[in-house]
Design a protein around this motif. Structure first.
Motif, PDB file in Angstrom:
ATOM      1  N   PHE A 144       0.837  -1.213   0.000  1.00  0.00           N
ATOM      2  CA  PHE A 144       0.000   0.000   0.000  1.00  0.00           C
ATOM      3  C   PHE A 144       0.871   1.263   0.000  1.00  0.00           C
ATOM      4  CE2 PHE A 144      -3.003  -3.192   1.287  1.00  0.00           C
ATOM      5  CZ  PHE A 144      -4.132  -2.812   0.591  1.00  0.00           C
ATOM      6  N   ASP A 145       1.976   1.177   0.707  1.00  0.00           N
ATOM      7  CA  ASP A 145       2.889   2.313   0.774  1.00  0.00           C
ATOM      8  C   ASP A 145       3.481   2.598  -0.618  1.00  0.00           C
ATOM      9  OD1 ASP A 145       4.298   4.274   2.121  1.00  0.00           O
ATOM     10  OD2 ASP A 145       6.085   3.020   2.167  1.00  0.00           O
ATOM     11  N   GLN A 146       3.878   1.513  -1.289  1.00  0.00           N
ATOM     12  CA  GLN A 146       4.482   1.649  -2.626  1.00  0.00           C
ATOM     13  C   GLN A 146       3.544   2.398  -3.585  1.00  0.00           C
ATOM     14  OE1 GLN A 146       5.418  -2.243  -4.167  1.00  0.00           O
ATOM     15  NE2 GLN A 146       5.683  -1.433  -6.234  1.00  0.00           N
ATOM     16  N   PHE A 147       2.224   2.178  -3.412  1.00  0.00           N
ATOM     17  CA  PHE A 147       1.273   2.840  -4.323  1.00  0.00           C
ATOM     18  C   PHE A 147       0.586   4.046  -3.660  1.00  0.00           C
ATOM     19  CE2 PHE A 147       1.697  -1.465  -6.031  1.00  0.00           C
ATOM     20  CZ  PHE A 147       2.114  -1.137  -7.310  1.00  0.00           C
ATOM     21  N   SER A 148       1.223   4.588  -2.643  1.00  0.00           N
ATOM     22  CA  SER A 148       0.720   5.789  -1.942  1.00  0.00           C
ATOM     23  C   SER A 148      -0.777   5.713  -1.665  1.00  0.00           C
ATOM     24  CB  SER A 148       0.995   7.051  -2.765  1.00  0.00           C
ATOM     25  OG  SER A 148       2.310   7.110  -3.164  1.00  0.00           O
ATOM     26  N   THR A 149      -1.209   4.581  -1.159  1.00  0.00           N
ATOM     27  CA  THR A 149      -2.634   4.404  -0.868  1.00  0.00           C
ATOM     28  C   THR A 149      -2.791   4.192   0.632  1.00  0.00           C
ATOM     29  OG1 THR A 149      -2.952   3.419  -3.016  1.00  0.00           O
ATOM     30  CG2 THR A 149      -4.666   2.967  -1.388  1.00  0.00           C
ATOM     31  N   LYS A 157      -7.202   4.472  -7.246  1.00  0.00           N
ATOM     32  CA  LYS A 157      -6.373   4.771  -8.410  1.00  0.00           C
ATOM     33  C   LYS A 157      -5.470   3.596  -8.810  1.00  0.00           C
ATOM     34  CE  LYS A 157      -3.412   8.507  -9.851  1.00  0.00           C
ATOM     35  NZ  LYS A 157      -2.417   9.356  -9.218  1.00  0.00           N
ATOM     36  N   ASN A 158      -4.865   2.967  -7.819  1.00  0.00           N
ATOM     37  CA  ASN A 158      -3.900   1.898  -8.146  1.00  0.00           C
ATOM     38  C   ASN A 158      -4.386   0.526  -7.708  1.00  0.00           C
ATOM     39  OD1 ASN A 158      -1.840   3.542  -9.309  1.00  0.00           O
ATOM     40  ND2 ASN A 158      -1.471   4.352  -7.252  1.00  0.00           N
ATOM     41  N   ILE A 159      -5.697   0.353  -7.621  1.00  0.00           N
ATOM     42  CA  ILE A 159      -6.187  -0.893  -7.010  1.00  0.00           C
ATOM     43  C   ILE A 159      -5.733  -2.139  -7.779  1.00  0.00           C
ATOM     44  CG2 ILE A 159      -8.506  -0.757  -8.080  1.00  0.00           C
ATOM     45  CD1 ILE A 159      -9.383  -2.003  -5.221  1.00  0.00           C
ATOM     46  N   ILE A 191      -2.205  -2.906  -6.901  1.00  0.00           N
ATOM     47  CA  ILE A 191      -2.126  -3.363  -5.501  1.00  0.00           C
ATOM     48  C   ILE A 191      -2.564  -4.830  -5.413  1.00  0.00           C
ATOM     49  CG2 ILE A 191      -3.178  -3.086  -3.208  1.00  0.00           C
ATOM     50  CD1 ILE A 191      -3.245  -0.035  -3.774  1.00  0.00           C
ATOM     51  N   ILE A 192      -3.686  -5.137  -6.061  1.00  0.00           N
ATOM     52  CA  ILE A 192      -4.219  -6.512  -5.995  1.00  0.00           C
ATOM     53  C   ILE A 192      -3.234  -7.503  -6.629  1.00  0.00           C
ATOM     54  CG2 ILE A 192      -6.103  -8.038  -6.814  1.00  0.00           C
ATOM     55  CD1 ILE A 192      -6.923  -6.226  -4.470  1.00  0.00           C
ATOM     56  N   ASP A 193      -2.631  -7.114  -7.754  1.00  0.00           N
ATOM     57  CA  ASP A 193      -1.633  -7.997  -8.383  1.00  0.00           C
ATOM     58  C   ASP A 193      -0.547  -8.391  -7.392  1.00  0.00           C
ATOM     59  OD1 ASP A 193      -2.805  -8.057 -10.785  1.00  0.00           O
ATOM     60  OD2 ASP A 193      -1.453  -6.625 -11.793  1.00  0.00           O
ATOM     61  N   GLN A 194      -0.082  -7.388  -6.661  1.00  0.00           N
ATOM     62  CA  GLN A 194       1.009  -7.676  -5.712  1.00  0.00           C
ATOM     63  C   GLN A 194       0.511  -8.456  -4.495  1.00  0.00           C
ATOM     64  OE1 GLN A 194       4.271  -5.760  -5.192  1.00  0.00           O
ATOM     65  NE2 GLN A 194       4.228  -4.408  -6.948  1.00  0.00           N
ATOM     66  N   ILE A 233     -12.159  -8.520  -3.187  1.00  0.00           N
ATOM     67  CA  ILE A 233     -12.479  -7.081  -3.133  1.00  0.00           C
ATOM     68  C   ILE A 233     -13.980  -6.947  -2.912  1.00  0.00           C
ATOM     69  CG2 ILE A 233     -12.419  -4.901  -4.401  1.00  0.00           C
ATOM     70  CD1 ILE A 233     -10.308  -6.030  -6.195  1.00  0.00           C
ATOM     71  N   ILE A 234     -14.363  -6.117  -1.960  1.00  0.00           N
ATOM     72  CA  ILE A 234     -15.798  -5.854  -1.748  1.00  0.00           C
ATOM     73  C   ILE A 234     -16.008  -4.347  -1.897  1.00  0.00           C
ATOM     74  CG2 ILE A 234     -17.773  -6.230  -0.224  1.00  0.00           C
ATOM     75  CD1 ILE A 234     -16.055  -8.289   1.268  1.00  0.00           C
ATOM     76  N   ARG A 235     -16.781  -3.973  -2.907  1.00  0.00           N
ATOM     77  CA  ARG A 235     -16.949  -2.539  -3.223  1.00  0.00           C
ATOM     78  C   ARG A 235     -18.210  -1.964  -2.585  1.00  0.00           C
ATOM     79  NH1 ARG A 235     -13.276  -1.390  -7.565  1.00  0.00           N
ATOM     80  NH2 ARG A 235     -12.532  -3.338  -8.456  1.00  0.00           N
TER      81      ARG A 235
END
Ligand code: ASP
Length: 440
Positions: free
Chosen positions: A326-331, A351-353, A356-359, A368-370
């Motif tokens: 999460f830190d890597q993608f500033s989230t 923005k980078n979901i 993030i999910i790939d990693q 993921i629950i939206r």
């Protein structure tokens, strides 16, 4: 008694509001007045930036015209004197020409574009004050609100800049733009959406103000969301921590980070209504006497990410690896709950979901629950108040809750549920916590 008064966009939305702002200033006798852009203008400027990124010049022109019209209406209704009409039209024309230049520029100069709203509003209000013989000194926020290399307000530098400006002028009233600042290289930039509250708090703490007043069109921070619950009312008093939690988790009246500079210097922050200035509003300070649950807030647009992995069992460093992603993608992560083999957390920035999910998929199985919401119940001492905790659990017992977080701080309980339950959960909680606790 040095006061800082900040007026939000709705408090400056038209000529009548300009008049109310003047009356309030004459009564309150501020040292500093901080203004946002007239309501709706920053949204349009943000839209312009987005359209420029998509190379859509035609729509941009309409938006520039709409912004111009908003200010022309204010000018034509505010001034009866031809001289002032002309002066204010010149000010407006100068900024609109600048805006058009920015729009035509090959690179998108986002900060210059966004700054127009506050710059025009402050100049017009300055002229209006002069027209009404209320003398103020206009100060460029760029000269006083300075950021450090990390992009954070440099409070020492801010204090010394302000000191230079106000030195020897104890009777003066200063007017400046909220939201605007300079980065460490001296380029104009902004404090982020809603950042004018932070401007007021930074100035308040720099001059050691007796009070910071945030003027909007609501009479203080409500004890629940009035769009969903009947009979809400403004909370008379809040601690700094309670106010920060509520602002972060949904109470739109106040920017969450603005509480900190005021808290550090122990400066009371008062939330007031420009339309009903006689109402007390909400006072945020360090000696609140009122105990118990104060308010319930809801934050929309939340996504839950669940990570399940047997590898987590008895292992160390697993949470660290998750947070590094999460830190890597500033989230930033808002709420988190864990069990031996799973972690659930919430984010509001999508923005980078995908990245993030790939990693995260390399660490375990993800889900993921939206369309979720965070409900936040706040009150000093809440977490150790077993009666209130029981009532909260009773209120949510018939609702399929995704996450509950209790104990992260002493003053709040957060619950994450699907947004379709927003109305039910806010009302259930209100019924059990607010009506009973306030009648008792
Ligand atoms: N005008 C800016 C915004 O709309 C800043 C503010 O109002 O605080 O976000």
């Amino acid at each position: 008694m040095m006061k800082v008064l900040k007026f939000g966009g709705t408090s400056l939305a038209n000529a009548q509001r300009f008049e109310s702002v003047l009356e309030i200033c004459m009564n309150e006798k501020p040292t500093f007045i901080v203004v946002s852009a007239v309501a709706g203008v920053t949204n349009k400027l943000v839209e312009i930036v987005e359209l420029l990124k998509a190379d859509n010049q035609k729509e941009v022109r309409y938006l520039v015209d709409e912004i111009t019209d908003i200010f022309i209406d204010i000018i034509s209704e505010s001034f009866l004197d031809f001289d002032f009409v002309e002066k204010s039209q010149l000010v407006l024309a100068r900024y609109i020409i600048e805006l058009k230049k920015c729009i035509k520029s090959k690179i998108i100069i986002e900060n210059q574009i966004l700054s127009c709203g506050e710059l025009i509003t402050s100049e017009l209000l300055n002229l209006y004050f002069r027209y009404k013989n209320y003398s103020v000194e206009l100060v460029a926020a760029e000269k006083i609100i300075l950021l450090n290399k990390l992009g954070e307000p440099d409070e020492k530098l801010i204090s010394s800049q302000i000191e230079k400006i106000i030195k020897g002028k104890s009777e003066s009233i200063f007017l400046t733009q909220g939201f605007l600042c300079s980065d460490y290289l001296g380029n104009i930039c902004t404090l982020g959406r809603g950042g004018s509250d932070l401007t007021a708090s930074l100035i308040g703490s720099a001059i050691n103000a007796s009070e910071i007043q945030i003027w909007t069109d609501i009479s203080g921070l409500q004890n629940n969301d009035p769009r969903y619950v009947n009979e809400t009312f403004p909370i008379p008093e809040l601690s700094y921590n309670e106010a920060a939690e509520l602002a972060y988790f949904g109470a739109k009246i106040l920017h969450p980070v603005c509480v900190l500079p005021a808290k550090n210097e122990d400066i009371p922050v008062r939330l007031k209504n420009t339309l009903k200035p006689f109402e007390k509003g909400t006072l945020i300070n360090s000696n609140t006497k009122q105990k118990g649950i104060k308010s319930i807030a809801a934050k929309d647009g939340i996504t839950i990410i669940k990570i399940k992995s047997a590898r987590m069992l008895m292992s160390h460093g697993f949470l660290k690896r998750i947070f590094e992603i999460f830190d890597q993608f500033s989230t930033s992560v808002d709420v988190i709950t864990t069990s031996e083999v799973a972690v659930s957390l919430t984010i509001d920035n999508l923005k980078n979901i995908d990245l993030i999910i790939d990693q995260l998929n390399t660490l375990g199985e993800t889900e993921i629950i939206r369309n979720q919401i965070i409900i936040c119940i706040v009150g000093e001492g809440l977490v150790t108040d077993s009666k209130s905790i029981r009532k909260i659990l009773e209120a949510i017992s018939d609702i399929p809750v995704q996450m509950v977080s209790l104990g992260g701080s002493k003053i709040n309980v957060t619950v994450v549920v699907d947004s379709i339950y927003k109305n039910i959960i806010l009302n259930e909680l209100h019924e059990r916590l607010m009506r009973i606790s306030y009648v008792a």
